[in-house]
Design an enzyme around this catalytic site. Structure first.
Site, PDB file in Angstrom:
ATOM      1  N   ASP A 162     135.803  43.928 -37.614  1.00  0.00           N
ATOM      2  CA  ASP A 162     136.414  45.091 -36.962  1.00  0.00           C
ATOM      3  C   ASP A 162     136.604  46.281 -37.904  1.00  0.00           C
ATOM      4  O   ASP A 162     137.711  46.822 -38.020  1.00  0.00           O
ATOM      5  CB  ASP A 162     137.762  44.707 -36.358  1.00  0.00           C
ATOM      6  CG  ASP A 162     137.668  43.517 -35.431  1.00  0.00           C
ATOM      7  OD1 ASP A 162     136.713  43.469 -34.636  1.00  0.00           O
ATOM      8  OD2 ASP A 162     138.535  42.624 -35.498  1.00  0.00           O
ATOM      9  N   GLU A 220     136.468  47.342 -25.162  1.00  0.00           N
ATOM     10  CA  GLU A 220     137.527  47.434 -26.178  1.00  0.00           C
ATOM     11  C   GLU A 220     137.038  48.264 -27.351  1.00  0.00           C
ATOM     12  O   GLU A 220     135.944  48.833 -27.334  1.00  0.00           O
ATOM     13  CB  GLU A 220     137.924  46.027 -26.641  1.00  0.00           C
ATOM     14  CG  GLU A 220     136.776  45.212 -27.196  1.00  0.00           C
ATOM     15  CD  GLU A 220     137.077  43.737 -27.341  1.00  0.00           C
ATOM     16  OE1 GLU A 220     138.052  43.250 -26.724  1.00  0.00           O
ATOM     17  OE2 GLU A 220     136.341  43.047 -28.075  1.00  0.00           O
TER      18      GLU A 220
END
Length: 512
Positions: free
Chosen positions: A33, A188
């Protein structure tokens, strides 16, 4: 003809100068991420950290290729409550941004509080106490414009936007829906950028596994409506072009524009080893972006991501190095603990550490005594030495290849009631438990070594300077995400559980 030949050679020379090889990943091992920002000639990058303390490693680079960890954003228990966290919980995807002299890191503590942000004047820290936020969902991000601060996240599988007060976190406007993506599951990881009069909204879809991908939409108004890029997805290896690559699961990205005007994207992906298995976790990658005026961004020329790519000229080349460490220095930002550590269980001295056993085992996962670091290469050696005299009866002390609380390999010593020492190589794979054991008669110091070679881990021991003896071999795939689950990657280190304590004289970690 001679003129044509000279022109051709000049063109070839120019192409050679303007392109170079890029080796991926740029930050290997469990560093998922990624988000980055540029401040003048400096780049700063952060990763998610899930159940590990300290949280959110932060890296610095001046060339986008060579990155050095300069700290961890969340380095105090007052910032980071990890009670009960596993590699399914804890700190999810962070975003780092810089605005008017202040660095902002916004993220989600899943299971212990939800969305929050912290701030700092210096990216090395100290960072502030958490500023808690009202809009939930995961993977929050920030956009600053005209004196306003906007926050986005994905409650109810919809990218939502609201305005907040950055000093207090107070929500100033209602949350408004922007986009649900192109139909892939789990929309997301939203980020907003403004270019050529458009607001561009970059998101991830497909889940963070094989079908992971990046999609993008744009609007003339920050609140929409957003038009989907007809060429979506702009990044994925889950297609015919990318299906044979070692790299898979590409997604969750962030754009940055360098000082020379070029655009780049960082994103996560993983490398398969020994078939369709990945055990090192989701790593940090880089790719070039062509973003012409008024047009959609094109990542890596529309080609899949590989471990070696020809890209437009970067600002540096990846330095060849052998990573190694010996002393156990708690100030090194690479060291991590599982959940919030119990400080009294760790006594550091003379390059080593004495670990006081926790009542909780690694499998029980309640603040176990553990200190380790991410495994960043599939080829590595880790070794430690334990003073047998320091090993209390009832204490299991050793080293571990740890993926998740119910997926790990352990190589440890246990002292019996008569002072004899047993070496055991054990594995926990979900509900499966097995151990191979050997007895040592009168050892004073025992070395424990785990070597990763190809798709195997080899577990060895040596007493009092004797040659190493192999006790066990296990496949890396057994601690892969595909087998035992979780959102992290292998972390290697030392642990003690049961009763009493043990002295570890050093911790060698060497990789190519």
């Amino acid at each position: 003809m001679r003129k044509v030949f000279l022109l051709l050679m000049t063109w070839v020379a120019a192409m050679t100068v303007s392109a170079q090889s890029l080796r991926n990943p740029i930050i290997p091992g469990y560093h998922p991420d990624p988000s980055f920002c540029r401040v003048n000639s400096d780049f700063y990058l952060v990763n998610s950290s899930f159940q590990y303390f300290p949280g959110v490693p932060i890296f610095h680079s001046t060339d986008l290729v060579n990155w050095k960890q300069i700290g961890n954003v969340l380095d105090r228990s007052s910032q980071l409550n990890l009670k009960g966290a596993s590699s399914w919980l804890g700190i999810y995807a962070p975003t780092i941004r810089y605005h008017e002299g202040v660095y902002y890191m916004i993220t989600t503590n899943v299971g212990n509080g939800g969305n929050f942000m912290v701030t700092a004047k210096d990216p090395k820290g100290p960072w502030s106490e958490p500023i808690w936020l009202e809009q939930q969902g995961i993977d929050p991000s920030l956009w600053f414009e005209d004196g306003k601060c906007y926050m986005m996240s994905n409650p109810d599988n919809t990218i939502m936007l609201c305005e907040i007060a950055p000093a207090t976190g107070k929500q100033l406007t209602e949350s408004r829906p922007l986009w649900q993506g192109t139909g892939g599951r789990y929309p997301e990881g939203p980020h907003i950028y403004k270019k050529d009069g458009y607001y561009y909204l970059l998101i991830s879809e497909g889940g963070t596994e094989l079908a992971h991908r990046l999609t993008i939409a744009r609007s003339k108004d920050i609140y929409g409506p957003y038009e989907s890029n007809p060429a979506n997805p702009i990044l994925t290896n889950c297609n015919m072009k990318g299906q044979t690559m070692q790299i898979q699961g590409t997604g969750h990205g962030d754009f940055v524009q360098a000082a020379d005007g070029s655009w780049w994207i960082t994103f996560l992906a993983y490398r398969n080893f020994g078939g369709s298995y990945h055990h090192l976790g989701r790593e940090t990658y880089l790719a070039p972006v062509e973003w012409k005026k008024g047009e959609w961004p094109v990542v890596n020329g529309g080609n899949p991501i590989d471990t070696l790519m020809q890209v437009p000229a970067l600002f540096g080349t990846l330095a060849d190095s052998v990573k190694s460490q010996h002393d156990i220095n708690p100030k090194d930002p690479q060291w991590v603990y599982i959940q919030n550590p119990i400080a009294d269980n760790y006594r550091f001295a003379k390059g080593g550490v004495t670990l006081k056993a926790s009542a909780s085992t690694l499998t029980e996962n309640s603040q176990p005594t553990f200190i380790g670091r991410r495994q960043e290469s599939n080829t590595m050696v880790m070794e430690t030495e334990i003073d047998v005299a320091s090993l209390d009866k009832g204490c299991e002390a050793g080293i571990t290849v740890y993926q998740i609380h119910d997926g790990h390999f352990d190589l440890a010593l246990v002292k019996d009631d008569k002072g004899g020492v047993e070496v055991q190589a054990a594995y926990t794979i979900k509900t499966l438990h097995q151990a191979q054991k050997a007895m040592l008669a009168k050892a004073k110091k025992v070395r424990l070594r785990i070597t990763a070679v190809a798709d195997r881990y080899v577990f060895e021991y040596a007493a009092d300077g004797a040659p190493f003896t192999t006790l066990s071999r296990q496949a890396c795939s057994l601690v892969s995400t595909e087998v035992v689950g979780g959102f992290t990657g292998v972390v290697v280190g030392m642990y003690a559980q049961g009763k009493g304590a043990a002295r570890f004289n050093y911790f060698d970690y060497i990789e190519n």
